[in-house]
Design an enzyme around this catalytic site. Structure first.
Site, PDB file in Angstrom:
ATOM      1  N   LYS A   1      19.573  -9.391  24.904  1.00 17.00           N
ATOM      2  CA  LYS A   1      20.431 -10.568  24.801  1.00 17.00           C
ATOM      3  C   LYS A   1      21.535 -10.234  23.806  1.00 17.00           C
ATOM      4  O   LYS A   1      21.275 -10.052  22.613  1.00 17.00           O
ATOM      5  CB  LYS A   1      19.621 -11.780  24.326  1.00 17.00           C
TER       6      LYS A   1
ATOM      7  N   GLY B   1      20.903 -24.438  18.093  1.00 18.52           N
ATOM      8  CA  GLY B   1      20.076 -25.277  17.223  1.00 18.52           C
ATOM      9  C   GLY B   1      20.541 -26.716  17.088  1.00 18.52           C
ATOM     10  O   GLY B   1      19.942 -27.498  16.352  1.00 18.52           O
TER      11      GLY B   1
ATOM     12  N   ALA C   1      21.118 -21.998  24.464  1.00 20.69           N
ATOM     13  CA  ALA C   1      21.423 -22.681  23.203  1.00 20.69           C
ATOM     14  C   ALA C   1      21.927 -24.107  23.384  1.00 20.69           C
ATOM     15  O   ALA C   1      22.675 -24.404  24.309  1.00 20.69           O
ATOM     16  CB  ALA C   1      22.437 -21.918  22.368  1.00 20.69           C
TER      17      ALA C   1
ATOM     18  N   ASN D   1      15.027 -22.116  21.883  1.00 20.76           N
ATOM     19  CA  ASN D   1      14.096 -21.795  20.798  1.00 20.76           C
ATOM     20  C   ASN D   1      13.847 -23.037  19.940  1.00 20.76           C
ATOM     21  O   ASN D   1      12.760 -23.614  19.933  1.00 20.76           O
ATOM     22  CB  ASN D   1      14.650 -20.643  19.960  1.00 20.76           C
TER      23      ASN D   1
END
Lengths: 66, 257
Positions: free
Chosen positions: B99, B160, B186, B208
């Site tokens: 990635k 995030g 993301a 994530n």
């Protein structure tokens, strides 16, 4: 002699190989990748690669990331 | 026919790719990933802590035979650093898929596109299967697929942030012109964000923080699995056209008069 290990100066015994240094540091060679003076050293070459004073060594591994 | 996500020379049943950062411990990481159904997991490359070499390693918890390990170049701000990181990752023996992310700024974590293009060219030439993280910019997506990247990974929103897809119209344009899989990477916050990306026709979603940062990461991992599956199935099923006025679901004939 002094080497740079992961960005920090470290005093090690003369004539140590990469494999010996990893063992001394209790780092499992199977889980890390080593770069010596910006060149990758394959796992098979850890034993035969001897360190010299002033060498810059990077020892990296995988950590959690996104 | 089975519905598979093809990346490089491998095919995957799961369209959810998950990160391994920010979990409380490796046991929670493993459990969340298991529940998510993901077959590809991202990892970062970092220096070993020499003064306290942690005896436990992430790969003790994630069997590279079971999961495709996808090293990232997070934290790299130049093409050089990103290429160097990829070469180190490949030496670890987990394959050649990476990635690629070259960060432009630590506040937004938006990608540095000229540096990303530069790194992608080198990496493709060296035989890497390159999955680049990019803005939701159709021109960049096009350039990267022309370079030979195996997918393009536009962000939904900043890394995030949990904001979900901020510019669905750009993602639609990227999808329209794509000759490689489009993976939203993301910015996903919750299961509906992932479902929306998949309903639009994206080939996968990478996340994530949305899982690791949830109050109950294991339950959120399941929600994300279901969200991605639901969105994918809805896309394949073909949704009805949106209309302003009602259309009765029950027959008009035979109404009691």
């Amino acid at each position: 002699m002094k080497i740079h290990l992961n960005g920090e100066e470290k005093e090690i015994a003369d004539g140590l190989s990469i494999a010996q240094l990893l063992e001394e540091l209790q780092i499992r060679s199977g889980r890390v990748v080593v770069e010596l003076n910006r060149d990758i050293v394959s796992r098979e070459a850890h034993g035969s690669t001897l360190l010299k004073g002033g060498d810059a060594l990077e020892v990296v591994h995988f950590v959690g990331g996104g | 026919m089975e519905d598979l996500l093809k990346l490089g020379d491998k095919s995957y049943r799961s369209r959810l790719i998950v990160g391994t950062g920010k979990y409380k411990d490796f046991a929670e990481t493993r459990k969340a990933i298991e529940v998510s159904g993901a077959e590809i997991v991202t990892v970062a490359v970092r220096r070993v802590n020499i003064t306290d070499p942690n005896k436990e390693n992430l790969l003790d918890y994630l069997d590279p035979k079971r999961y495709t390990i996808l090293p990232n170049t997070a934290g790299c701000y130049t093409a050089d650093d990103a290429v160097r990181t990829c070469r180190l990752a490949r030496e670890a023996g987990v394959g050649k898929m990476i990635k690629l992310e070259v960060i432009g700024d630590d506040k937004t974590l938006f990608p540095d596109i000229p540096a990303t293009l530069e790194a992608a060219k080198i990496l493709v030439k060296e035989g890497f299967v390159v999955l680049p993280y990019i803005n939701d910019d159709p021109i960049t997506a096009k350039k990267l697929q022309e370079i030979g990247c195996a997918a393009v990974m536009p962000l939904a929103a900043p890394i995030g942030s949990g904001l979900g897809i901020r510019n669905p119209y750009n993602i639609r344009i990227i999808l329209e012109q794509a000759t490689v899989p489009v993976i939203v990477d993301a910015g996903v916050g919750t299961a509906s964000d992932a479902a929306i990306a998949m309903e639009m026709g994206c080939d996968g979603v990478l996340m994530n923080t949305a899982i690791a940062g949830a109050r109950d990461p294991i339950l959120m991992a399941e929600a994300m699995r279901l969200g991605v599956d639901a969105g994918r199935k809805a896309f394949l099923a073909g949704r009805i056209v949106k209309k302003l006025y009602a259309t009765a679901s029950s027959p008009i004939d035979g109404i009691l008069g």
